[in-house]
Each structure stands twice: as structure tokens, then as C-alpha cells.
Design a protein around this motif. Structure first.
Motif, short mmCIF file in Angstrom:
data_model
loop_
_atom_site.label_atom_id
_atom_site.label_comp_id
_atom_site.label_asym_id
_atom_site.label_seq_id
_atom_site.Cartn_x
_atom_site.Cartn_y
_atom_site.Cartn_z
N GLU A 62 0.86 -1.18 0.00
CA GLU A 62 0.00 0.00 0.00
C GLU A 62 0.89 1.23 0.00
OE1 GLU A 62 -3.33 -0.21 -0.02
OE2 GLU A 62 -3.58 -2.34 0.44
N LEU A 63 0.71 2.10 -0.96
CA LEU A 63 1.49 3.32 -1.10
C LEU A 63 0.58 4.50 -0.79
CD1 LEU A 63 2.99 2.25 -4.52
CD2 LEU A 63 4.28 2.28 -2.37
N ILE A 64 0.86 5.24 0.26
CA ILE A 64 0.03 6.36 0.69
C ILE A 64 0.86 7.64 0.57
CG2 ILE A 64 -1.33 7.33 2.57
CD1 ILE A 64 -1.63 4.48 3.67
N LEU A 65 0.38 8.57 -0.24
CA LEU A 65 1.19 9.72 -0.63
C LEU A 65 0.35 10.98 -0.65
CD1 LEU A 65 4.09 10.39 -1.79
CD2 LEU A 65 3.05 10.18 -4.04
N GLY A 66 0.82 12.03 0.02
CA GLY A 66 0.16 13.32 -0.07
C GLY A 66 0.45 13.98 -1.42
N ASP A 67 -0.52 14.74 -1.91
CA ASP A 67 -0.32 15.36 -3.22
C ASP A 67 0.67 16.52 -3.18
OD1 ASP A 67 -1.95 17.16 -1.86
OD2 ASP A 67 -3.45 17.36 -3.46
N HIS A 68 1.06 16.95 -1.97
CA HIS A 68 2.07 18.00 -1.81
C HIS A 68 3.30 17.47 -1.07
CE1 HIS A 68 -1.31 20.52 -2.97
NE2 HIS A 68 -0.50 21.53 -3.10
N ASP A 69 3.56 16.18 -1.22
CA ASP A 69 4.68 15.53 -0.52
C ASP A 69 5.99 15.81 -1.25
OD1 ASP A 69 6.55 13.66 0.59
OD2 ASP A 69 4.86 12.42 1.22
N LEU A 70 7.02 16.15 -0.50
CA LEU A 70 8.32 16.46 -1.09
C LEU A 70 8.94 15.28 -1.83
CD1 LEU A 70 11.08 15.38 0.75
CD2 LEU A 70 9.77 16.65 2.43
N VAL A 71 8.57 14.03 -1.47
CA VAL A 71 9.19 12.88 -2.14
C VAL A 71 8.68 12.71 -3.57
CG1 VAL A 71 9.58 11.67 0.03
CG2 VAL A 71 7.53 11.17 -1.30
N ASP A 72 7.49 13.24 -3.85
CA ASP A 72 6.92 13.14 -5.20
C ASP A 72 5.88 14.23 -5.35
OD1 ASP A 72 6.22 12.37 -7.75
OD2 ASP A 72 5.18 10.53 -7.15
N PHE A 73 6.33 15.46 -5.37
CA PHE A 73 5.44 16.62 -5.37
C PHE A 73 4.54 16.59 -6.60
CE2 PHE A 73 4.49 21.21 -5.85
CZ PHE A 73 3.98 21.46 -4.58
N GLY A 74 3.24 16.69 -6.36
CA GLY A 74 2.30 16.61 -7.47
C GLY A 74 1.99 15.20 -7.93
N VAL A 75 2.65 14.20 -7.32
CA VAL A 75 2.46 12.78 -7.62
C VAL A 75 2.65 12.52 -9.12
CG1 VAL A 75 1.08 10.74 -7.12
CG2 VAL A 75 0.72 12.81 -5.78
N VAL A 76 3.89 12.70 -9.57
CA VAL A 76 4.22 12.46 -10.98
C VAL A 76 5.03 11.18 -11.18
CG1 VAL A 76 4.16 14.93 -11.49
CG2 VAL A 76 6.34 13.87 -10.89
N ALA A 77 5.76 10.75 -10.17
CA ALA A 77 6.64 9.59 -10.33
C ALA A 77 5.95 8.28 -9.99
CB ALA A 77 7.89 9.75 -9.48
N TRP A 78 5.16 8.27 -8.90
CA TRP A 78 4.65 7.00 -8.39
C TRP A 78 3.53 6.35 -9.23
CZ3 TRP A 78 6.45 3.17 -5.93
CH2 TRP A 78 7.39 3.32 -4.91
N PRO A 79 2.62 7.09 -9.83
CA PRO A 79 1.53 6.39 -10.55
C PRO A 79 1.99 5.38 -11.60
CG PRO A 79 0.91 8.65 -10.18
CD PRO A 79 2.35 8.54 -9.74
N PRO A 80 2.91 5.72 -12.52
CA PRO A 80 3.34 4.69 -13.48
C PRO A 80 4.12 3.57 -12.83
CG PRO A 80 4.63 6.70 -13.75
CD PRO A 80 3.51 7.04 -12.82
N LEU A 81 4.81 3.84 -11.73
CA LEU A 81 5.54 2.78 -11.03
C LEU A 81 4.57 1.83 -10.34
CD1 LEU A 81 8.42 4.87 -9.40
CD2 LEU A 81 8.52 3.53 -11.50
N ALA A 82 3.58 2.37 -9.66
CA ALA A 82 2.60 1.53 -8.98
C ALA A 82 1.84 0.66 -9.97
CB ALA A 82 1.64 2.39 -8.17
N ALA A 83 1.64 1.19 -11.17
CA ALA A 83 0.86 0.47 -12.17
C ALA A 83 1.53 -0.82 -12.63
CB ALA A 83 0.59 1.37 -13.37
N VAL A 84 2.87 -0.88 -12.52
CA VAL A 84 3.57 -2.08 -12.99
C VAL A 84 3.90 -3.04 -11.85
CG1 VAL A 84 4.56 -0.83 -14.94
CG2 VAL A 84 5.87 -1.03 -12.83
N LEU A 85 3.58 -2.65 -10.61
CA LEU A 85 3.79 -3.55 -9.49
C LEU A 85 2.59 -4.50 -9.40
CD1 LEU A 85 5.21 -1.13 -6.78
CD2 LEU A 85 6.47 -2.77 -8.18
N PRO A 86 2.83 -5.79 -9.31
CA PRO A 86 1.75 -6.77 -9.41
C PRO A 86 0.71 -6.71 -8.31
CG PRO A 86 3.90 -7.81 -9.73
CD PRO A 86 4.16 -6.43 -9.21
#
Length: 325
Positions: free
Chosen positions: A254-278
Motif C-alpha cells: 500500500e502506497l500512501i502519498l500526499g499530493d504536496h509531498d516532497l518525495v513526489d510533489f504533485g504525484v508524478v513519479a509514483w503512478p506509473p511505477l505503482a501500475a507495474v507492481l503486481p
């Protein structure tokens, strides 16, 4: 941005707290095989959950505010990682591999065949590394504000642009809150200097920067030397294969991420990564930063409670992503 620079930015912004334990909490020490004493706290009752704090060199206390309201259904096991506040260690012993070994010794001491891991921020990096080395010991993983693994394929240009927007956002947050507090001038005394430091920390970690007083600690409760030692003592190759471990071993994640989080501001990196995790689900919490449980406490705790319950009994909805406000 280079990995070392990204990790330095993150380590500088993670808040820490030293809080009194609840009366029903239990604390003890884990002595690892090399003689390092690790401070451990257990809170709650029910299914055990091992909690990994963020900020290499921080400590576990700031997560008590998150887990204590959930303690009726779960037994949270928190500890200060090697070299952190209550777990001092020789500098030469502080590396990613040794942190993984410490976690494995904790699992063994707890008598758990498999662990549910709840990790925040840089704690997610430890969780990835542990999964890579001990996949058979991981039952499920709940990653709050997860760092993007170094070996994950991301759109570098979009990530750099998002990081630049985060810096602008945090600066604007800090300036606006300083004005609201009447502190938009050079600090005139230690009280004002401390307040400005805490507002600056909140600007990097919260969407609701006006809640900066909830980010207690920092200063003596954070040891930046641990961050530097992890970079110095860990071979470059050990930072690789972390995303591959998530994809290959496919535990419930489970990946829980704020939309203003410094690790992925605006949530641009994690969506395509999560999509390929089974076996992963991505949850985006709106109007929330790195310490999302302060910005949106009810939403974040509900997500964590559901994630932990699903992981404990093996119930999973189809992989994908959703949002929470």
C-alpha cells in the motif's frame, strides 16, 4: 537530481519528536549480534506491525501521534534505528546492510515468521532493502510518503520540474506563515529563532503549515551524521535492485502519498511505477504533505487501518490507485 542530493534534501526536512509513552506502552532493548543496543517500544494490542521511522538519523517518536489512535487493533513495534537517538552505534557499523540485519534480528526476537511493515519516508528504503534480502519474511508493506527507489525508471525531466515546484511551494509556505506569526524579520532572540526554524521545517513537511507547532523536536533529536555515514559505508550496488524487489517478490504493498509531498510533489513519479507492481495500491491524499497524518489525520488513519487489516487477513481489492481527501 542525483540520489545523494535527493536523500540529503529529504533527511534535512524530516521532523522528529520525543514524546512521553502512553501508560500501557512497553519499552525494551534489542542487543544485536555486534553489541549495539536498539531502543524498542511496543504500543497497542492485536496483530503486530513493525514500524520503520524516516530520516536517516531521526527517531521513532514522531510516529507515535500516527499509530496510537490505531492501537486498539494492532500492536505497533517501533524502534530507533542504528545510530539514531536512543540506539547509538560505532560509525563504522552504520550501513544499509547493517540496518537490514538489525531488522531481521528484531523479527527473530519478536518470534514472527513474517512481518507486516509500516514505513514512513526513508523508512521505505529500509523496507525495500529488507524485502530484497528476506522476501519470505515480509507479509505485507504499508508505505507512507514512500521514497522512489533509485533503480525505478522515472521521467527525469518531470521529476526535476516537480522538485523545483516543491522548493517554490515550501519557500512560499514559510514566508506566508512567518508573516502570519509576525516573524517576517531577522530573529531577535532564541524564542523567535526556534519558531522560525520550526516553521521552516513545517513548510517542507506540511500542506497546512499553520499546524507547525505539531512538529515538535528536531535539533538534538536528529543526528545528520547517520545520513552521511549511510552514504559513506554502503557500497553503491546496495542501493540498486530495490524497485525490482517490489516487482519480483510482489508482496501486498500500500502506497500512501500526499499530493504536496516532497518525495513526489504533485504525484508524478509514483503512478506509473505503482501500475507495474503486481500487488500494489496507490492512495493519494489531497491537501497533504510529507507528514500527511497531521494535514489529513482521519483520511490517513483510515487508509492505514484498512491497509493493515487487509494485509493481516490476506484480503485484497484489485491493484490500482485511488484518492483520499
Amino acid at each position: 537530481m542525483r540520489l545523494a542530493n535527493r536523500l540529503t534534501l529529504l533527511a534535512a526536512l524530516v521532523p522528529v519528536v520525543c514524546r512521553a509513552l502512553a501508560p500501557e506502552a512497553d519499552s525494551w532493548y534489542l542487543w544485536t549480534e555486534d553489541g549495539v543496543r536498539h531502543y524498542v517500544v511496543e504500543v497497542g494490542r492485536g496483530e503486530p506491525v513493525v514500524v520503520l521511522h524516516g530520516g536517516w538519523g531521526a527517531e521513532h517518536g514522531y510516529l507515535l501521534r500516527l499509530v496510537e489512535p490505531l492501537a486498539d487493533g494492532f500492536r505497533f513495534v517501533l524502534y530507533d534505528q542504528r545510530g539514531s537517538l536512543r540506539s547509538p552505534a560505532p560509525e563504522g557499523s552504520i550501513s544499509l546492510g547493517r540496518l537490514v540485519a538489525d531488522l531481521e534480528e528484531l523479527r527473530d526476537e519478536l518470534g514472527l515468521e513474517r512481518m507486516t511493515l509500516l514505513a514512513h519516508s526513508m523508512g521505505s528504503m529500509l523496507a525495500y532493502a529488507y524485502l530484497r534480502e528476506h522476501p519470505e519474511r515480509v507479509r505485507s508493506m504499508v508505505m507512507l510518503a514512500p521514497v522512489v527507489p533509485p533503480d525505478a525508471a522515472t521521467d527525469a525531466e518531470r521529476v526535476r520540474a516537480a522538485q523545483a515546484r516543491f522548493v517554490e511551494f515550501a519557500r512560499a509556505q514559510e514566508k506566508a506563515q512567518a508573516v502570519r506569526e509576525g516573524l517576517d524579520h531577522e530573529p531577535r532572540n532564541d524564542r523567535e529563532r526556534s519558531a522560525r526554524s520550526r516553521i521552516s521545517m513545517a513548510a517542507g513537511n506540511l500542506y497546512h503549515v499553520e499546524r507547525w507547532r505539531q512538529l515538535e523536536g528536531g535539533q538534538a533529536f536528529y543526528n545528520p551524521r547517520v545520513h552521511a555515514l549511510l552514504q559513506e559505508n554502503t557500497p553503491a550496488g546496495e542501493w540498486q535492485g530495490l524497485f525490482a524487489a517490489l516487482a519480483t517478490h510482489a508482496p501486498p504493498v500500500e502506497l500512501i502519498l500526499g499530493d504536496h509531498d516532497l518525495v513526489d510533489f504533485g504525484v508524478v513519479a509514483w503512478p506509473p511505477l505503482a501500475a507495474v507492481l503486481p500487488n500494489a495500491r496507490l492512495h493519494v491524499v489531497e491537501r497533504a504533505g510529507h507528514n500527511a497524518w497531521i494535514d489529513q489525520p482521519e483520511a490517513v488513519r483510515a487508509l492505514i487501518a484498512r491497509a493493515l487489516a487487509d494485509g493481516a487477513v490476506g484480503v485484497r481489492e484489485p491493484a490500482g490507485s485511488d484518492g483520499a481527501e
